[in-house]
Write an enzyme that holds these catalytic residues in place. Structure first.
Site, PDB file in Angstrom:
ATOM      1  N   TYR A   1       0.960  -1.115   0.051  1.00 45.99           N
ATOM      2  CA  TYR A   1      -0.036  -0.016   0.009  1.00 45.99           C
ATOM      3  C   TYR A   1       1.053   1.100  -0.024  1.00 45.99           C
ATOM      4  O   TYR A   1       1.355   1.484   0.821  1.00 45.99           O
ATOM      5  CB  TYR A   1      -0.802  -0.073   1.097  1.00 45.99           C
ATOM      6  CG  TYR A   1      -1.868   1.172   1.465  1.00 45.99           C
ATOM      7  CD1 TYR A   1      -1.889   2.033   0.425  1.00 45.99           C
ATOM      8  CD2 TYR A   1      -2.843   0.971   2.575  1.00 45.99           C
ATOM      9  CE1 TYR A   1      -2.987   3.074   0.849  1.00 45.99           C
ATOM     10  CE2 TYR A   1      -3.931   2.044   2.577  1.00 45.99           C
ATOM     11  CZ  TYR A   1      -3.910   2.990   1.770  1.00 45.99           C
ATOM     12  OH  TYR A   1      -4.748   3.908   2.016  1.00 45.99           O
TER      13      TYR A   1
ATOM     14  N   LYS B   1      -1.032  -1.320  -4.241  1.00 39.97           N
ATOM     15  CA  LYS B   1      -2.259  -0.261  -3.970  1.00 39.97           C
ATOM     16  C   LYS B   1      -1.541   1.109  -4.005  1.00 39.97           C
ATOM     17  O   LYS B   1      -0.888   1.471  -3.206  1.00 39.97           O
ATOM     18  CB  LYS B   1      -2.995  -0.373  -2.704  1.00 39.97           C
ATOM     19  CG  LYS B   1      -4.340   0.610  -2.396  1.00 39.97           C
ATOM     20  CD  LYS B   1      -5.010   0.361  -1.221  1.00 39.97           C
ATOM     21  CE  LYS B   1      -6.102   1.450  -0.998  1.00 39.97           C
ATOM     22  NZ  LYS B   1      -5.658   2.648  -0.862  1.00 39.97           N
TER      23      LYS B   1
END
Length: 311
Positions: free
Chosen positions: A137, A167
């Site tokens: 992320y 992400k």
């Protein structure tokens, strides 16, 4: 590993008035996400207030989402924490309960300082759930970690067997495009800025994760439909509606503002946890008036009706 297409909603934490987590509302939230046509949910991340929750609370929330989803949509569990040991506990638990993927931010107190340092940290976390796809992320505005993501991919693929991709929550579209095209598109790179979805599509995005998809999925799904069919001016108009909405909510702390919007559409998520604070009544009223002036709720409703007619 199959790549994720479509939209994933980064859902919000829910609390009772006494501050304890509210698990009872989760099936209702999931049913809405399914009915809206989303591909999945991303839980216990930024908008889900993961850093404000205990490990036990995060496990309970993950269990509730997996049970409520019942394989109708994907459940991606954010396991990031300032402690890698706790990340590993959360990752192992997510795999045990059948989550579809896990994701983690970098440690945000003692921060990784090099690409290899970051990769080694993520490798430790991912190895606790070896049979579950792992997404790093990337959200430098919150973690302060702005390490070269292309260099990260080059090293991560060598040491993280279950590495699925990123992400990518940053506005650096040139780097995003480079990551998308690394080794012919080897990895899944999910885009994380809702107000920049259309530019991301233009450079090759196939999937995205965002908070505003939770309460305005039809706006973005209609945008995707327009773009796919080559109606670029209409797609740009839909993106502008998103931009106008985001410009309204960022006048306030963004997470409390979005929680207020959820309440406007019938989902009372309860109070925030400090240091987050809910908007006061005047701010809620001003936010709603600004959204109404921009026609936001009407746009979402019309887009939903159009999508329903086309199905």
């Amino acid at each position: 590993m199959n790549k994720i297409t479509g939209l994933i909603a980064a859902t919000f934490a829910a609390y009772h008035e006494d501050g304890t987590i509210n698990l009872n509302i989760i099936p209702r939230i999931v049913d809405k996400m399914v009915a809206d046509g989303l591909s999945g949910v991303f839980i216990c991340g930024t908008n889900g207030e993961g850093p404000n929750l205990t490990v036990e609370e995060r496990m309970a929330i993950a269990e509730a989402y997996v049970k409520a989803a019942n394989k109708r949509i994907l459940v991606l569990v954010h396991v990031g924490h300032s402690s890698i040991a706790d990340c590993r506990r959360l990752a192992a638990h997510a795999e045990q309960i059948g989550a579809d993927a896990i994701s983690s931010v970098a440690a945000f107190y003692f921060k990784p300082t090099t690409v290899s340092n970051l990769v080694n940290s993520m490798a430790q976390i991912a190895s606790a759930a070896p049979h579950t796809p792992f997404y790093y992320y990337h959200i430098p505005t919150l973690t302060g970690i702005a390490i070269d993501m292309l260099a990260f991919l080059e090293q991560a693929e060598k040491v993280i067997p279950n590495f699925a991709g990123l992400k990518y929550t940053a506005s650096t579209l040139h780097e995003y495009q480079a990551c998308l095209n690394y080794k012919g598109g080897k990895f899944d790179v999910l885009f994380g800025y809702d107000e920049m979805l259309l530019p991301a599509l233009a450079v090759g995005a196939m999937g995205a994760i965002g908070s505003t998809y939770t309460f305005s999925a039809s706006l973005y799904l209609q945008l995707l439909r327009y773009y796919k069919n080559g109606h670029y001016e209409e797609a740009a108009n839909m993106q502008l509606h998103s931009v106008n909405m985001v410009r309204c909510l960022v006048k306030y702390p963004p997470i409390p503002a979005q929680r207020a919007i959820m309440k406007m559409i019938g989902f009372d998520l309860g109070p925030c946890r400090l240091p987050l604070e809910p908007l006061n009544e005047d701010d809620v009223l001003q936010l709603k008036n600004a959204l109404d002036v921009n026609g936001f709720f009407d746009v979402v409703k019309r887009a939903s009706e159009v999508l329903s007619e086309e199905q």
